[in-house]
Design an enzyme around this catalytic site. Sequence first.
Site, mmCIF file in Angstrom:
data_model
loop_
_atom_site.group_PDB
_atom_site.id
_atom_site.type_symbol
_atom_site.label_atom_id
_atom_site.label_comp_id
_atom_site.label_asym_id
_atom_site.label_seq_id
_atom_site.Cartn_x
_atom_site.Cartn_y
_atom_site.Cartn_z
ATOM 1 N N CYS A 81 0.749 -1.151 -0.019
ATOM 2 C CA CYS A 81 -0.164 0.178 0.042
ATOM 3 C C CYS A 81 0.875 1.258 0.029
ATOM 4 O O CYS A 81 0.526 2.391 -0.742
ATOM 5 C CB CYS A 81 -0.828 -0.101 1.221
ATOM 6 N N CYS B 267 -5.965 -3.973 6.764
ATOM 7 C CA CYS B 267 -7.250 -2.816 6.943
ATOM 8 C C CYS B 267 -8.404 -3.160 6.075
ATOM 9 O O CYS B 267 -9.397 -3.023 6.457
ATOM 10 C CB CYS B 267 -6.981 -1.548 6.371
#
Length: 385
Positions: free
Chosen positions: A110, A209
């Site tokens: 990410c 997440c």
Amino acid sequence: MTDAAAPRRLRVLAAMSGGVDSAVAAARAAEAGHDVTGVHLALSENPKSFRTGARGCCTIEDSHDARRAADVIGIPFYVWDLAERFREDVVEDFIAEYEAGRTPNPCLRCNEKIKFAALLDKALALGFDAVCTGHYAKVIVRDDGTRELHRATDMAKDQSYVLGVLDDRQLAHAMFPLGDTATTKAEIRAEAARRGLFVAKKPDSHDICFIADGDTQGFLAKRLGTAEGAIVDESGTKLGTHDGAYGFTIGQRKGLRIGTPAPDGRPRYVLDISPVNNTVTVGPVTSLDVTALTAIRPRWCGRPPESGPATYTAQLRAHGGETEVTAELADGGTELRVAFTEPVRGVAPGQAIVLYDGTRVVGSATIAGTTRRATAAEAPRQQAG
């Protein structure tokens, strides 16, 4: 050396997740006199979903929390939809890596592909000078103008490992206002409360997440389906079955569902995952000892290392410790060969190895293969060969 935060007023885009760290980082950047704009990244496949417990992020609740924090700080705020890019570069990569029998780190991916690529590129195109995040790490500018990424002042909160994929260009536009913070998380929360930030008491999000409930195996099963395979020992003897090799990681001990006890009565661990024949191999903990590894796709945080072998410390997981290694580039600089001073355990292909020179992050690479220490039974065969 000087700190990366230049004395001139910068146009800063603050990535605000809706958590306390990113809110305090944005507040500190604004307090330092920079022209700060807050942005929340809508990364969820269903951005209108609500948070499950307190483990996830990127939900509609998180965007509201980020907006409220921006209002208190007194900065403009926007929501940018990067869900498709996130799905392609992070979520799909995560699934493919597990399907191939490797163990990925989505936080590194990410940072590499979203926060300091897609977000940074858009920020620069709009005239911003830097992207600010709530990571605990430091960017230091040397006297010659080159930049270095260093561990945070507080080692207990250091997050430099997940930033080890950043290159020199990305470091030039990165700002980490919490990197010099030698305080506890409780003190960060107290600072948020003093600033009137509603997120001061908000629990931290889960490491992955996009798996809000923390059930990685369930998440993968929904996308890859079930595929029964064998669990075998080092001799190839079948000990049990599983519903999908992707549900295991190297070094795993719990959840093996092996009814047959080991001959020595000691626990067994996952030693190997073979997606080709859908087989999981287990054995004693001593068989996990790794003496060397090869890694691919090296990325350097600033200047690359000198040619030839050199001594560094290495970190192999986000919350792991350091170990001394000798590392050398090979195959025209596309491969990193690493030898450990002392054997380490639980090293899996797909993980990142991050090299350090003191507190400076040298760079990172993706582990492609490992060399394990020979067991007593294997040693004679190896010597004979």
